[in-house]
Design a protein around this motif. Structure first.
Motif, PDB file in Angstrom:
ATOM      1  N   ALA A  26       0.811  -1.219   0.000  1.00  0.00           N
ATOM      2  CA  ALA A  26       0.000   0.000   0.000  1.00  0.00           C
ATOM      3  C   ALA A  26       0.842   1.266   0.000  1.00  0.00           C
ATOM      4  O   ALA A  26       0.432   2.283  -0.571  1.00  0.00           O
ATOM      5  CB  ALA A  26      -0.937   0.002   1.204  1.00  0.00           C
TER       6      ALA A  26
ATOM      7  N   LEU B  48      -6.074   5.950   1.925  1.00  0.00           N
ATOM      8  CA  LEU B  48      -6.401   5.483   0.575  1.00  0.00           C
ATOM      9  C   LEU B  48      -6.900   4.038   0.593  1.00  0.00           C
ATOM     10  O   LEU B  48      -7.865   3.696  -0.115  1.00  0.00           O
ATOM     11  CB  LEU B  48      -5.172   5.595  -0.335  1.00  0.00           C
ATOM     12  N   VAL B  49      -6.249   3.202   1.382  1.00  0.00           N
ATOM     13  CA  VAL B  49      -6.669   1.792   1.483  1.00  0.00           C
ATOM     14  C   VAL B  49      -8.121   1.711   1.947  1.00  0.00           C
ATOM     15  O   VAL B  49      -8.935   0.959   1.380  1.00  0.00           O
ATOM     16  CB  VAL B  49      -5.750   1.016   2.447  1.00  0.00           C
TER      17      VAL B  49
ATOM     18  N   ASP C 145     -10.703   3.182  -0.611  1.00  0.00           N
ATOM     19  CA  ASP C 145     -10.945   2.326  -1.780  1.00  0.00           C
ATOM     20  C   ASP C 145     -11.899   1.167  -1.496  1.00  0.00           C
ATOM     21  O   ASP C 145     -12.351   0.496  -2.429  1.00  0.00           O
ATOM     22  CB  ASP C 145      -9.613   1.753  -2.301  1.00  0.00           C
TER      23      ASP C 145
ATOM     24  N   ASP D  25     -13.177   1.407  -5.117  1.00  0.00           N
ATOM     25  CA  ASP D  25     -12.266   1.514  -6.269  1.00  0.00           C
ATOM     26  C   ASP D  25     -11.445   0.246  -6.421  1.00  0.00           C
ATOM     27  O   ASP D  25     -11.056  -0.388  -5.438  1.00  0.00           O
ATOM     28  CB  ASP D  25     -11.326   2.715  -6.094  1.00  0.00           C
ATOM     29  N   ASP D  26     -11.167  -0.101  -7.677  1.00  0.00           N
ATOM     30  CA  ASP D  26     -10.376  -1.293  -7.985  1.00  0.00           C
ATOM     31  C   ASP D  26      -8.934  -0.959  -8.347  1.00  0.00           C
ATOM     32  O   ASP D  26      -8.093  -1.858  -8.423  1.00  0.00           O
ATOM     33  CB  ASP D  26     -10.994  -2.051  -9.167  1.00  0.00           C
TER      34      ASP D  26
ATOM     35  N   ARG E  56      -5.525   1.797  -7.907  1.00  0.00           N
ATOM     36  CA  ARG E  56      -4.867   2.867  -7.161  1.00  0.00           C
ATOM     37  C   ARG E  56      -3.393   2.882  -7.556  1.00  0.00           C
ATOM     38  O   ARG E  56      -2.720   1.873  -7.491  1.00  0.00           O
ATOM     39  CB  ARG E  56      -5.007   2.638  -5.650  1.00  0.00           C
TER      40      ARG E  56
ATOM     41  N   THR F  87      -6.174  -2.224  -6.076  1.00  0.00           N
ATOM     42  CA  THR F  87      -6.253  -1.752  -4.699  1.00  0.00           C
ATOM     43  C   THR F  87      -6.002  -2.917  -3.733  1.00  0.00           C
ATOM     44  O   THR F  87      -6.062  -4.084  -4.118  1.00  0.00           O
ATOM     45  CB  THR F  87      -7.626  -1.122  -4.434  1.00  0.00           C
TER      46      THR F  87
ATOM     47  N   LYS G  54      -8.437  -5.711  -3.446  1.00  0.00           N
ATOM     48  CA  LYS G  54      -8.470  -6.561  -4.637  1.00  0.00           C
ATOM     49  C   LYS G  54      -7.262  -7.493  -4.683  1.00  0.00           C
ATOM     50  O   LYS G  54      -7.375  -8.654  -5.100  1.00  0.00           O
ATOM     51  CB  LYS G  54      -8.515  -5.699  -5.908  1.00  0.00           C
TER      52      LYS G  54
ATOM     53  N   ALA H 206      -7.298  -5.674   3.964  1.00  0.00           N
ATOM     54  CA  ALA H 206      -7.166  -4.254   3.650  1.00  0.00           C
ATOM     55  C   ALA H 206      -7.498  -3.385   4.859  1.00  0.00           C
ATOM     56  O   ALA H 206      -6.804  -2.398   5.147  1.00  0.00           O
ATOM     57  CB  ALA H 206      -8.062  -3.888   2.467  1.00  0.00           C
TER      58      ALA H 206
ATOM     59  N   LYS I 110      -5.741   5.879 -11.595  1.00  0.00           N
ATOM     60  CA  LYS I 110      -6.931   5.498 -10.841  1.00  0.00           C
ATOM     61  C   LYS I 110      -8.154   5.814 -11.688  1.00  0.00           C
ATOM     62  O   LYS I 110      -8.059   6.530 -12.694  1.00  0.00           O
ATOM     63  CB  LYS I 110      -7.003   6.239  -9.497  1.00  0.00           C
TER      64      LYS I 110
END
Length: 303
Positions: free
Chosen positions: A46, A88-89, A92, A99-100, A102, A107, A110, A117, A244
């Motif tokens: 990350a 951010l982790v 997402d 979100d998938d 980053r 991410t 994923k 996560a 992203k």
């Protein structure tokens, strides 16, 4: 706005700083063996590699104004990057922005799973404060306590987390917000960590209050301009450029200064904020040149 002719020197300084910050993170987050190894792997995934390291660069440049040791500044830069990566982790995750992608790669939820996560984000945040609390960061415990106080405030309910809550509530209500409300949301969600990053070098250097306030004011205006630039990129750039997903704000009906003001007026507002940010550096002379160039870069970038 005229593009600065000294951008290559800024690019070199930022690339050099990013490499140093990654080296510091590699030391502060070593790979582990045993049952907790997947957690360390997710944390390293990350935070190490990728990203502009704008917050860490701000710490290093602020510290340079006051002759702070590079090692101490790098530890604080690594700590702010850990907190930023944690945000951010979690941002997402499916329960948040879902979100998938980053920084051009999958991410964390994923690449691993949602539970890992969540734990990776939690652990990055906790470890950042461990780093700040250690004597290697500064010999004076009062300085270490002040760094912890400022960062926890910037990241907490009156800072980043509070801004995220307002953002979620606004999305649930259909994004009905005016310019002042959006400005406050963005100040909390994005701006407070950037303010801390700008001020941290002055804290490390035990700077006089006027100098500390000057860097804080610079960070406040820079953070506001940075968020507008992010919204402009979301509206105009491709996922390949930014690393992203883009266009998500409009698709979700989120209120941003871009949606409220339009592209051109939002750009003008960002430029005004950058000009204002640079006035806070008048007392730093040539030593503040990279910070001035960083302000211009904030609204010129394409990722």
């Amino acid at each position: 706005m005229t593009r600065t002719t000294e951008a290559p020197s800024l690019a070199h300084a930022m690339a050099e700083a990013a490499a140093e910050i990654d080296q510091a993170l590699d030391i502060l987050l070593p790979p582990e063996e045993g049952p907790e190894a997947p957690l360390f792997a997710a944390m390293r995934y990350a935070v190490i590699g990728g990203g502009k390291r704008l917050r860490g660069f701000l710490v290093l440049e602020g510290a340079r104004q006051f002759g702070v040791s590079r090692q101490a500044a790098l530890r604080v830069a690594a700590a702010i990057e850990m907190v930023h990566a944690y945000s951010l982790v979690h941002d997402d995750l499916p329960a948040m922005d879902d979100d998938d992608l980053r920084r051009g790669k999958p991410t964390v939820h994923k690449a691993w799973d949602e539970a890992t996560a969540i734990l990776a984000g939690d652990a990055l945040q906790s470890h950042a404060f461990t780093v700040l609390a250690e004597e290697d960061t500064h010999a004076d415990p009062a300085v270490r306590v002040e760094l912890i106080r400022c960062l926890s405030k910037a990241a907490g309910p009156r800072g980043m987390c509070g801004g995220q809550m307002i953002d979620m509530l606004a999305e649930q209500s259909g994004g009905q917000m005016d310019e002042m409300e959006v400005g406050r949301l963005q100040t909390l969600k994005t701006g407070k960590l950037i303010e801390f990053s700008a001020e941290a070098g002055a804290v490390l250097g035990k700077a006089a209050l006027p100098q500390r306030h000057a860097l804080l004011g610079y960070g406040r205006d820079l953070g506001a301009a940075f968020q507008i630039a992010d919204d402009l990129l979301d509206a105009t750039a491709s996922a390949e450029e930014t690393g992203k997903a883009t266009g998500k704000d409009a698709a979700a009906g989120k209120a941003t200064l871009v949606s409220l003001l339009g592209l051109e007026r939002a750009r003008l507002q960002a430029e005004r904020l950058v000009a204002q940010a640079k006035t806070h550096l008048d007392g730093f002379g040539e030593r503040g040149d990279l910070l001035r160039m960083l302000a211009d870069f904030t609204i010129e970038r394409r990722k």
